[in-house]
Design a protein around this motif. Structure first.
Motif, PDB file in Angstrom:
ATOM      1  N   GLN A 157       0.830  -1.209   0.000  1.00  8.96           N
ATOM      2  CA  GLN A 157       0.000   0.000   0.000  1.00  8.96           C
ATOM      3  C   GLN A 157       0.862   1.255   0.000  1.00  8.96           C
ATOM      4  N   GLY A 158       1.636   1.443  -1.037  1.00  9.51           N
ATOM      5  CA  GLY A 158       2.376   2.688  -1.212  1.00  9.51           C
ATOM      6  C   GLY A 158       3.520   2.870  -0.234  1.00  9.51           C
ATOM      7  N   ALA A 159       4.056   4.102  -0.234  1.00  9.55           N
ATOM      8  CA  ALA A 159       5.217   4.418   0.591  1.00  9.55           C
ATOM      9  C   ALA A 159       5.191   5.887   0.965  1.00  9.55           C
ATOM     10  N   HIS A 160       6.013   6.234   1.932  1.00 12.85           N
ATOM     11  CA  HIS A 160       6.166   7.635   2.329  1.00 12.85           C
ATOM     12  C   HIS A 160       6.756   8.437   1.166  1.00 12.85           C
ATOM     13  N   PRO A 161       6.469   9.734   1.089  1.00  8.11           N
ATOM     14  CA  PRO A 161       6.999  10.545  -0.010  1.00  8.11           C
ATOM     15  C   PRO A 161       8.516  10.470  -0.147  1.00  8.11           C
ATOM     16  N   SER A 162       9.242  10.443   0.960  1.00 11.60           N
ATOM     17  CA  SER A 162      10.698  10.368   0.874  1.00 11.60           C
ATOM     18  C   SER A 162      11.143   9.037   0.285  1.00 11.60           C
ATOM     19  N   VAL A 163      10.422   7.954   0.611  1.00 11.73           N
ATOM     20  CA  VAL A 163      10.742   6.646   0.047  1.00 11.73           C
ATOM     21  C   VAL A 163      10.411   6.626  -1.442  1.00 11.73           C
ATOM     22  N   GLU A 164       9.281   7.210  -1.815  1.00 13.63           N
ATOM     23  CA  GLU A 164       8.922   7.278  -3.232  1.00 13.63           C
ATOM     24  C   GLU A 164       9.950   8.078  -4.020  1.00 13.63           C
ATOM     25  N   SER A 165      10.455   9.146  -3.420  1.00 16.78           N
ATOM     26  CA  SER A 165      11.488   9.933  -4.080  1.00 16.78           C
ATOM     27  C   SER A 165      12.754   9.110  -4.288  1.00 16.78           C
ATOM     28  N   PHE A 166      13.097   8.301  -3.314  1.00 11.82           N
ATOM     29  CA  PHE A 166      14.277   7.435  -3.427  1.00 11.82           C
ATOM     30  C   PHE A 166      14.074   6.382  -4.510  1.00 11.82           C
ATOM     31  N   LEU A 167      12.900   5.756  -4.525  1.00 16.26           N
ATOM     32  CA  LEU A 167      12.638   4.685  -5.481  1.00 16.26           C
ATOM     33  C   LEU A 167      12.467   5.194  -6.904  1.00 16.26           C
TER      34      LEU A 167
END
Length: 630
Positions: A157-167
């Motif tokens: 179910q998705g990820a935190h914005p900082s994790v999405e930025s990393f990925l």
């Protein structure tokens, strides 16, 4: 013998291949190679584009969706073929679908085969860095243990914005797949990291019944798991990534520098870069291991300390304007409700900044926004709870669980949906916030290990008169190895103290003032000319945490303890506070000086006072000595 129609992509065109497909699903699928095609001769004219578009749109929706996905990721080495491709022009009702398990390419000249069993590791919903890093590390560990079985990571179910930025940049370096591409019947080992309750894994719960083995890794040892796990790993460490790194280190697994970097970020994230009180030596050793194995410090610095976005900065400013505080039993509880208009990611960082930049011990941050439009419009409230490291009695996870949320004891969140009619739910956020604050107050009132000023103070207190000389004060400080002495009583040194004056505090003299008097050659001057009038005082029932704040506000000077009548009954030094927290061994402190009645009477004579008696009948417990000055 069944027939399967498979489409191969060449030069962005679909070529159907009719393949024999045995009933045994374990038999490999052989993909026919289409004839070579000279792509340079293909024109980009509008007519050809229309033909391609028509050809694609004449296909079933599932085939178009698959074509679109592989066109956007043609460089990937893994291809998933949806079941809808098999028998796409027939009524498939009642027919067995082609399993969507992962396909992988063999060596050059070999066929593409179907992998029967795979290992899957799930992060929790809205994955953070610790959960993602632990999942990638566990997949690496299983791939090392079972090289013939592929291991993948799924974020249900998705990820935190900082994790999405990393990925957005780094996802190609890790075995991350969409949960929708995983066939539950193909899952051999299922790993669950950073949580031990089903509700934390969202749609990933669907893999639990069919998985042959379930392995849980969690560092929230206080939580009661509700997952029937084959192997349950609950350990008291700061980061769940640490648990995985220890297994990688024990098996001597060679990790890439990208994997080491992600593992390091995961450890930093959940230990506050080794500053949270949950951090252990194991976390430090795990971080040292990944740093030695190629973790890149520039990447760690970039994603561990990201700047606030413009939206986050705006909400931070609004939070300072709308912050309300309530002091309950010396605990400062802060509450904030900000109208966000629409949902914005990364609100937890805003709440953390508010806690760090204010005097709040505990903070409940609320963000109100509207979801949907028209008649389907609903109001939602994001609640984020944060507590400082020194606060040990708050459990936000327990408070937010009934609201559909959860997390850690000192860091948790919940997303609450109000009535679908916005007019009927106006003001509901204040009711929810008031209920959360009441639960916090009950937790504060129920704390059992809270020490008060009367529990740690030194009593009775060595004092002097206002006309005692600085030279005499210097003798007392040196004799009893203390740094300050309160000034009490009447101005006449030659007269016995009166009962109503014996504990009236006039000020304090410290060793700093004695040194100033010595340099100025005024050791014979009375202490009344050197008094410090700004002194920290608390009552006997003040919690130690509040005493510590009072001491910090007065430059670390001793704090005087007064009874309900305003009389001096004790003194708290820095050593008293440090010893109360039991952070250091007794060998770290100078032995504490205790005073009995005889010693205090002698001190009074030395400073010009009159002793009540010259002998002491009880010296074993100075607080009970009957010869203390009357």
């Amino acid at each position: 013998m069944a027939v399967v129609v498979v489409f191969c992509v060449v030069a962005h065109e679909l070529y159907p291949c009719i393949l024999p497909f045995p009933a045994n699903r374990g038999t490999a699928l052989a993909f026919l190679q289409p004839p070579p095609c000279d792509t340079s001769s293909i024109s980009s004219s509008s007519g050809l584009q229309k033909t391609r578009r028509k050809r694609r749109h004449g296909q079933p929706k599932s085939v178009r969706k698959w074509y679109k996905s592989i066109s956007s990721s043609s460089s990937s080495s893994t291809t998933e073929i949806p079941a809808a491709i098999a028998g796409q022009h027939e009524n498939r009702k009642g027919k067995k679908k082609l399993p969507p398990g992962p396909f992988f390419l063999g060596a050059e000249g070999q066929e593409m085969t179907v992998q029967e069993d795979i290992n899957v590791v799930l992060t929790h919903a809205i994955a953070d860095f610790d959960s993602l890093a632990a999942a990638v590390g566990l997949a690496k560990f299983w791939q090392h243990q079972y090289p013939c079985t592929e291991a993948f990571v799924c974020m249900p179910q998705g990820a935190h914005p900082s994790v999405e930025s990393f990925l957005a940049l780094h996802s190609v370096l890790f075995p991350i797949r969409s949960l929708a591409t995983i066939d539950p019947m193909h899952v051999n080992k299922l790993g669950l990291v950073d949580a031990s309750t089903k509700d934390r894994f969202g749609a990933g719960q669907g893999l639990l019944p069919s998985a042959k083995e379930v392995h849980v890794f969690d560092h929230h040892a206080m939580k009661e798991p509700d997952i029937n796990a084959t192997v349950l790993n609950l350990e008291d460490v700061g980061s769940v990534t640490t648990m995985v790194v220890e297994r990688l280190r024990g098996a001597d697994v060679a990790v890439t520098d990208a994997e080491a970097t992600l593992l390091a970020i995961g450890i930093h994230a959940d230990t506050g870069s080794m500053t949270y009180d949950c951090t252990t030596v194991r976390d430090v050793e795990a971080l040292a291991w990944v740093m030695r194995h190629g973790a890149r410090q520039p990447v760690i610095a970039e994603f561990c300390h990201q700047r606030l976005t413009s939206h986050q900065q705006h909400f931070l400013s609004e939070s300072f304007l709308r912050l309300e505080t309530t002091v309950y039993e010396s605990v400062n509880i802060g509450t904030v409700i900000v109208d966000c208009q629409e949902y914005v990611g990364g609100l937890a960082r805003v709440a953390q900044h508010v806690l760090e930049l204010t005097s709040c011990d505990v903070l409940v941050w609320g963000g109100l926004y509207v979801q949907g439009s028209g008649r389907k419009q609903t109001r939602r409230l994001v609640l984020i709870g944060r507590a400082r490291s020194g606060v040990k009695f708050v459990n936000f996870d327990e408070i937010f669980k009934p609201l559909g949320g959860g997390g850690h004891m000192k860091a948790a969140a919940a997303n609450i949906k109000f009535d679908e009619d916005p007019a009927l739910s106006v003001g509901a956020e204040f009711t929810v916030m008031a209920d959360v604050v009441e639960k916090l107050k009950r937790q504060v009132a129920g704390r059992q290990d809270c020490k008060l000023a009367k529990d740690i103070m030194s009593s009775p207190v060595l004092t002097v008169f206002r006309d005692t000389t600085m030279g005499q004060v210097a003798q007392l400080l040196r004799r009893y190895t203390i740094h300050a002495v309160p000034v009490v009583g009447a101005n006449q040194a030659g007269m016995p103290q009166q009962a109503d004056e014996a504990a009236v505090v006039r000020g304090v003299v410290t060793d700093v003032e004695v040194l100033k008097a010595f340099k100025a050659g005024k050791m014979d001057s009375p202490v009344s000319g050197w008094l410090l009038k700004k002194i920290g005082t608390v009552d006997v029932d003040t919690p130690v945490d509040h005493v510590k704040r009072v001491m910090a506000e007065n430059d670390g000077r001793d704090v005087l303890v007064m009874d309900r009548q305003g009389k001096l009954v004790g003194l708290i030094s820095r050593t008293d506070i440090l010893q109360s927290y039991k952070l250091y061994s007794e060998g770290s402190f100078t032995p504490k000086e205790t005073f009995c009645g005889k010693e205090l009477a002698t001190a009074a004579v030395l400073t010009g006072g009159m002793a009540a008696e010259e002998s002491c009948s009880t010296c074993s417990a100075h607080t009970e000595c009957p010869d203390f000055r009357r």
